[in-house]
Design a protein around this motif. Structure first.
Motif, PDB file in Angstrom:
ATOM      1  N   TYR A 126       0.889  -1.137   0.082  1.00  0.00           N
ATOM      2  CA  TYR A 126       0.162   0.001  -0.172  1.00  0.00           C
ATOM      3  C   TYR A 126       0.851   1.438  -0.114  1.00  0.00           C
ATOM      4  CZ  TYR A 126      -3.290   3.608   1.214  1.00  0.00           C
ATOM      5  OH  TYR A 126      -4.250   4.758   1.128  1.00  0.00           O
ATOM      6  N   ALA A 127       1.743   1.284   0.822  1.00  0.00           N
ATOM      7  CA  ALA A 127       2.849   2.442   0.850  1.00  0.00           C
ATOM      8  C   ALA A 127       3.480   2.642  -0.339  1.00  0.00           C
ATOM      9  CB  ALA A 127       3.632   2.196   2.038  1.00  0.00           C
ATOM     10  N   ILE A 128       3.941   1.888  -1.031  1.00  0.00           N
ATOM     11  CA  ILE A 128       4.713   1.824  -2.227  1.00  0.00           C
ATOM     12  C   ILE A 128       3.650   2.024  -3.380  1.00  0.00           C
ATOM     13  CG2 ILE A 128       5.852   0.549  -3.877  1.00  0.00           C
ATOM     14  CD1 ILE A 128       6.940  -1.057  -1.743  1.00  0.00           C
ATOM     15  N   SER A 129       2.550   1.624  -3.423  1.00  0.00           N
ATOM     16  CA  SER A 129       1.558   1.812  -4.363  1.00  0.00           C
ATOM     17  C   SER A 129       1.091   3.366  -4.439  1.00  0.00           C
ATOM     18  CB  SER A 129       0.433   1.003  -4.342  1.00  0.00           C
ATOM     19  OG  SER A 129       0.790  -0.500  -4.502  1.00  0.00           O
ATOM     20  N   PHE A 130       0.735   3.658  -3.099  1.00  0.00           N
ATOM     21  CA  PHE A 130       0.380   5.206  -3.126  1.00  0.00           C
ATOM     22  C   PHE A 130       1.298   6.222  -3.605  1.00  0.00           C
ATOM     23  CE2 PHE A 130       0.216   8.947  -0.317  1.00  0.00           C
ATOM     24  CZ  PHE A 130      -1.049   9.574  -0.681  1.00  0.00           C
ATOM     25  N   PHE A 131       2.619   6.061  -3.183  1.00  0.00           N
ATOM     26  CA  PHE A 131       3.549   7.088  -3.565  1.00  0.00           C
ATOM     27  C   PHE A 131       3.726   6.955  -5.106  1.00  0.00           C
ATOM     28  CE2 PHE A 131       4.581   6.930   0.931  1.00  0.00           C
ATOM     29  CZ  PHE A 131       4.594   8.373   1.315  1.00  0.00           C
ATOM     30  N   VAL A 132       3.916   6.031  -5.630  1.00  0.00           N
ATOM     31  CA  VAL A 132       3.908   5.431  -6.997  1.00  0.00           C
ATOM     32  C   VAL A 132       2.687   6.127  -8.012  1.00  0.00           C
ATOM     33  CG1 VAL A 132       4.074   3.741  -8.958  1.00  0.00           C
ATOM     34  CG2 VAL A 132       5.626   3.466  -6.910  1.00  0.00           C
ATOM     35  N   LEU A 133       1.618   5.880  -7.522  1.00  0.00           N
ATOM     36  CA  LEU A 133       0.232   6.201  -8.054  1.00  0.00           C
ATOM     37  C   LEU A 133       0.136   7.753  -8.154  1.00  0.00           C
ATOM     38  CD1 LEU A 133      -2.106   3.409  -7.009  1.00  0.00           C
ATOM     39  CD2 LEU A 133      -1.033   3.813  -9.507  1.00  0.00           C
ATOM     40  N   ARG A 134       0.593   7.958  -6.915  1.00  0.00           N
ATOM     41  CA  ARG A 134       0.343   9.782  -6.882  1.00  0.00           C
ATOM     42  C   ARG A 134       1.381  10.445  -7.794  1.00  0.00           C
ATOM     43  NH1 ARG A 134       1.363  12.791  -1.199  1.00  0.00           N
ATOM     44  NH2 ARG A 134       3.466  11.983  -1.422  1.00  0.00           N
ATOM     45  N   ALA A 135       2.643   9.740  -7.890  1.00  0.00           N
ATOM     46  CA  ALA A 135       3.556  10.260  -8.464  1.00  0.00           C
ATOM     47  C   ALA A 135       3.265  10.277 -10.282  1.00  0.00           C
ATOM     48  CB  ALA A 135       4.847   9.740  -8.589  1.00  0.00           C
ATOM     49  N   LEU A 136       2.633   9.214 -10.523  1.00  0.00           N
ATOM     50  CA  LEU A 136       1.874   9.186 -12.051  1.00  0.00           C
ATOM     51  C   LEU A 136       0.778   9.918 -12.190  1.00  0.00           C
ATOM     52  CD1 LEU A 136       2.309   5.059 -12.253  1.00  0.00           C
ATOM     53  CD2 LEU A 136       3.458   6.858 -13.501  1.00  0.00           C
ATOM     54  N   SER A 138      -2.193   9.359 -10.809  1.00  0.00           N
ATOM     55  CA  SER A 138      -3.370   8.638 -10.675  1.00  0.00           C
ATOM     56  C   SER A 138      -4.514   9.125 -10.093  1.00  0.00           C
ATOM     57  CB  SER A 138      -3.452   7.130 -10.180  1.00  0.00           C
ATOM     58  OG  SER A 138      -4.299   6.324 -10.335  1.00  0.00           O
ATOM     59  N   TRP A 139      -5.696   9.042 -10.493  1.00  0.00           N
ATOM     60  CA  TRP A 139      -6.905   9.649  -9.815  1.00  0.00           C
ATOM     61  C   TRP A 139      -7.325   8.945  -8.625  1.00  0.00           C
ATOM     62  CZ3 TRP A 139     -12.299   9.086  -8.986  1.00  0.00           C
ATOM     63  CH2 TRP A 139     -13.212  10.216  -8.895  1.00  0.00           C
ATOM     64  N   GLY A 140      -7.563   9.684  -7.435  1.00  0.00           N
ATOM     65  CA  GLY A 140      -7.642   9.117  -6.331  1.00  0.00           C
ATOM     66  C   GLY A 140      -6.678   8.039  -5.643  1.00  0.00           C
ATOM     67  N   PRO A 141      -5.428   8.469  -5.699  1.00  0.00           N
ATOM     68  CA  PRO A 141      -4.272   7.497  -5.352  1.00  0.00           C
ATOM     69  C   PRO A 141      -4.545   6.717  -4.125  1.00  0.00           C
ATOM     70  CG  PRO A 141      -3.424   9.781  -5.031  1.00  0.00           C
ATOM     71  CD  PRO A 141      -4.869   9.813  -5.682  1.00  0.00           C
ATOM     72  N   GLN A 142      -4.954   7.531  -2.963  1.00  0.00           N
ATOM     73  CA  GLN A 142      -4.969   6.649  -1.763  1.00  0.00           C
ATOM     74  C   GLN A 142      -6.014   5.432  -1.895  1.00  0.00           C
ATOM     75  OE1 GLN A 142      -6.188   9.500  -2.652  1.00  0.00           O
ATOM     76  NE2 GLN A 142      -7.960  10.234  -1.154  1.00  0.00           N
ATOM     77  N   TRP A 143      -7.225   5.658  -2.696  1.00  0.00           N
ATOM     78  CA  TRP A 143      -8.186   4.416  -2.853  1.00  0.00           C
ATOM     79  C   TRP A 143      -7.612   3.537  -3.850  1.00  0.00           C
ATOM     80  CZ3 TRP A 143     -10.324   4.966   1.392  1.00  0.00           C
ATOM     81  CH2 TRP A 143     -10.629   6.322   1.791  1.00  0.00           C
ATOM     82  N   ASP A 144      -7.225   4.022  -5.010  1.00  0.00           N
ATOM     83  CA  ASP A 144      -6.594   3.389  -6.161  1.00  0.00           C
ATOM     84  C   ASP A 144      -5.562   2.482  -5.441  1.00  0.00           C
ATOM     85  OD1 ASP A 144      -7.149   2.502  -8.543  1.00  0.00           O
ATOM     86  OD2 ASP A 144      -5.486   4.012  -9.532  1.00  0.00           O
ATOM     87  N   ALA A 145      -4.751   2.746  -4.643  1.00  0.00           N
ATOM     88  CA  ALA A 145      -3.605   1.973  -3.907  1.00  0.00           C
ATOM     89  C   ALA A 145      -4.296   0.980  -3.141  1.00  0.00           C
ATOM     90  CB  ALA A 145      -2.821   2.999  -3.008  1.00  0.00           C
ATOM     91  N   TRP A 146      -5.342   1.147  -2.451  1.00  0.00           N
ATOM     92  CA  TRP A 146      -6.079   0.310  -1.608  1.00  0.00           C
ATOM     93  C   TRP A 146      -6.596  -0.942  -2.428  1.00  0.00           C
ATOM     94  CZ3 TRP A 146      -7.575  -0.332   3.528  1.00  0.00           C
ATOM     95  CH2 TRP A 146      -8.806  -1.402   3.647  1.00  0.00           C
ATOM     96  N   ILE A 147      -7.167  -0.617  -3.490  1.00  0.00           N
ATOM     97  CA  ILE A 147      -7.576  -1.446  -4.600  1.00  0.00           C
ATOM     98  C   ILE A 147      -6.520  -2.472  -5.121  1.00  0.00           C
ATOM     99  CG2 ILE A 147      -9.080  -1.766  -6.901  1.00  0.00           C
ATOM    100  CD1 ILE A 147     -10.734   0.589  -6.030  1.00  0.00           C
TER     101      ILE A 147
END
Length: 224
Positions: A126-136, A138-147
């Motif tokens: 989750y931690a890795i996904s959140f920062f990567v998705l936010r850098a990319l 991605s829309w709604g990175p905190q929820w997208d990382a959860w999914i």
């Protein structure tokens, strides 16, 4: 127009909405995979892979010449992880059947150690996904990382035969439905609703099977 062009560009109109054909078809394959998985059939994995490929093109449509208002990189990324884990699950289940088992997997509860490992891996992912998705972007990175994180853990749990994998999917669906509605990926949102209901049935089914086979275990099969 060939089949690939049709899948990438075709839409159907429902009310005031234009729905992507590939999104609908990809989710149908996903649901078929879930149904086959509940029945513990090896075919669940290759069927799911087809759905993964189609849905990947939905969430990063700009790459395929069909840009969307919002690219959900976490949703796209999970299709890649699904593909990789599906190859692993396909191999595991096929090997079990190949060695003479009546079914491809025996449902069981994860051990305490395995649950702690899942929690630790989940937190790191989750931690890795959140920062990567936010850098990319991605829309709604905190929820997208959860999914994304939950989807990876659930698919791995299915490959291992953990009964808990159904519960992880339910947690994913609970977040996925509102996220996809807000992002206007309506077919996927509706499929998440159906998945959520189906996961409740699947959880009850695997729990019942686990209890039955714990009392009357089938002949053990060793997978090399």
């Amino acid at each position: 127009m060939n089949v690939i062009d049709w899948l990438l560009h075709a839409h159907v109109t429902i009310g005031d909405s234009q729905l992507r054909v590939r999104e609908i078809v990809g989710n149908v394959f996903g649901l078929a995979s879930a149904l086959l998985g509940m029945r513990r059939l090896v075919a669940a994995w290759p069927v799911g892979i087809v759905g993964n490929v189609l849905l990947f093109t939905v969430f990063v449509g700009g790459i395929f010449g069909s840009p969307e208002d919002k690219d959900l990189w976490g949703q796209a990324g999970r299709q890649v992880f699904f593909f990789i884990l599906s190859v692993y699950g396909w191999y595991q289940w096929y090997q079990t059947r190949h060695h003479g088992a009546a079914v491809a997997v025996r449902p069981r509860w994860a051990t305490g150690r395995e649950r702690l490992e899942l929690l630790g891996i989940g937190a790191a992912l989750y931690a890795i996904s959140f920062f990567v998705l936010r850098a990319l972007g991605s829309w709604g990175p905190q929820w997208d990382a959860w999914i994304l994180t939950g989807s990876i853990l659930a698919t791995y749990g299915m490959a291992r035969g953990f009964v808990e994998f159904w519960l992880i999917w339910i947690a994913v669906d609970a977040v996925g439905v509102p996220l996809l509605i807000q992002a206007e990926f309506y077919p996927s949102a509706w499929m998440y609703v159906i998945y959520g209901l189906f996961c409740v049935v699947g959880f009850a089914s695997w729990w019942k099977i686990q209890n039955r086979e714990r009392v009357n275990p089938p002949e053990a099969v060793v997978v090399g």
